[in-house]
Scaffold this motif. Sequence first.
Motif, PDB file in Angstrom:
ATOM      1  N   ALA A 189      -3.091   5.110   4.972  1.00  0.00           N
ATOM      2  CA  ALA A 189      -2.657   5.475   3.562  1.00  0.00           C
ATOM      3  C   ALA A 189      -2.849   6.943   3.245  1.00  0.00           C
ATOM      4  O   ALA A 189      -3.664   7.381   3.636  1.00  0.00           O
ATOM      5  CB  ALA A 189      -2.899   4.492   2.460  1.00  0.00           C
ATOM      6  N   ASP A 204       7.242   5.903   5.133  1.00  0.00           N
ATOM      7  CA  ASP A 204       5.920   5.404   4.740  1.00  0.00           C
ATOM      8  C   ASP A 204       5.933   5.288   3.337  1.00  0.00           C
ATOM      9  O   ASP A 204       4.820   5.499   2.461  1.00  0.00           O
ATOM     10  CB  ASP A 204       4.971   6.064   5.201  1.00  0.00           C
ATOM     11  CG  ASP A 204       4.693   6.001   6.659  1.00  0.00           C
ATOM     12  OD1 ASP A 204       5.092   5.083   7.280  1.00  0.00           O
ATOM     13  OD2 ASP A 204       3.898   6.908   7.316  1.00  0.00           O
ATOM     14  N   LYS A 207       2.938   3.389   2.140  1.00  0.00           N
ATOM     15  CA  LYS A 207       1.528   4.054   2.452  1.00  0.00           C
ATOM     16  C   LYS A 207       1.456   5.326   1.896  1.00  0.00           C
ATOM     17  O   LYS A 207       0.301   6.119   2.324  1.00  0.00           O
ATOM     18  CB  LYS A 207       1.422   4.029   3.903  1.00  0.00           C
ATOM     19  CG  LYS A 207       1.734   2.425   4.403  1.00  0.00           C
ATOM     20  CD  LYS A 207       1.460   2.463   6.008  1.00  0.00           C
ATOM     21  CE  LYS A 207       1.531   0.812   6.558  1.00  0.00           C
ATOM     22  NZ  LYS A 207       1.479   1.005   7.875  1.00  0.00           N
ATOM     23  N   HIS A 235      -5.217  -0.267  -1.361  1.00  0.00           N
ATOM     24  CA  HIS A 235      -5.228  -0.161   0.058  1.00  0.00           C
ATOM     25  C   HIS A 235      -6.590  -0.286   0.570  1.00  0.00           C
ATOM     26  O   HIS A 235      -6.788  -0.701   1.856  1.00  0.00           O
ATOM     27  CB  HIS A 235      -4.528   1.287   0.288  1.00  0.00           C
ATOM     28  CG  HIS A 235      -3.195   1.412   0.517  1.00  0.00           C
ATOM     29  ND1 HIS A 235      -2.227   0.925   1.438  1.00  0.00           N
ATOM     30  CD2 HIS A 235      -2.317   1.726  -0.650  1.00  0.00           C
ATOM     31  CE1 HIS A 235      -1.172   1.382   1.197  1.00  0.00           C
ATOM     32  NE2 HIS A 235      -0.994   1.729  -0.189  1.00  0.00           N
ATOM     33  N   SER A 240      -7.328  -0.453   4.324  1.00  0.00           N
ATOM     34  CA  SER A 240      -6.801   0.823   4.934  1.00  0.00           C
ATOM     35  C   SER A 240      -7.609   1.799   4.660  1.00  0.00           C
ATOM     36  O   SER A 240      -8.551   1.695   3.641  1.00  0.00           O
ATOM     37  CB  SER A 240      -5.398   0.992   4.269  1.00  0.00           C
ATOM     38  OG  SER A 240      -4.770   0.014   4.475  1.00  0.00           O
TER      39      SER A 240
END
Length: 283
Positions: A189, A204, A207, A235, A240
């Motif tokens: 991310a 994306d 993200k 995230h 992430s």
Amino acid sequence: MPGLLLCEPTELYNILNQATKLSRLTDPNYLCLLDVRSKWEYDESHVITALGVKKKNNEYLLPESVDLECVKYCVVYDNNSSTLEILLNDDDDDSDSDGDGKDLVPQAAIEYGRILTRRTHHPVYILKGGYERFSGTYHFLRTQKIIWMPQELDAFQPYPIEIVPGKVFIGNFSQACDPKIQKDLKIKAHVNVSMDTGPFFAGDADKLLHIRIKDSPEAQILPFLRHMCHFIEIHLHLGSVILIFSTQGISRSCAAIIAYLMHSNEQTLQTESCSVTQAGVQW
């Protein structure tokens, strides 16, 4: 006389990746990284720019062509030292020093670090967890290369600075667009705090959080901070790794990361500013 300090793997990672226009590794007085493992282990792989420590008559030798008095960071590592305490080794000889069948034996990195403290003006750092822990986390900073030419150090491309170990990094736009960096750091991310856009982020939307803000003293980042902190928290909850970046990786991205840390840790601006500065971020 300077003493010994433990150095977390994250700290060495950030030391290796400091840069202005060029990597700080180009400065011979910036870092002296020393590997006290066996020669065959060093030859098999070691941390980039590390020098293998030599022995003569079973005694460690000081590194050649290094002015230890001028070096800012002197870091020593062995296989897996994780403490500055002296270990107890079993000894079959009854003439041992403590009378309990054990000898006090310093680990290799500590033994060599003590020698270096007699020559340095700064503390000598012992890498916590040694090569095993560092290379397990930052495998992309391993090498078999022994000699580094000045032009090779000039061309070295630093990685983003690690703010929250294994979770949050801060960098510049060039690093954000580098697929190798994304892969090596497992970044999933991005928070883009700049006016720049690039094809790397196409598709994306979930993200990427793009905070379009100019690099200007009049720019207002405050209205975006609540949404940014929420994006980062989501995230992180998903597992992430996040990269926060701006054009040069300084003012705007620094303001963003400090704001997030204040929110996450419930600390003051002064406290979190110091923590970001200690990580080596320039702002």
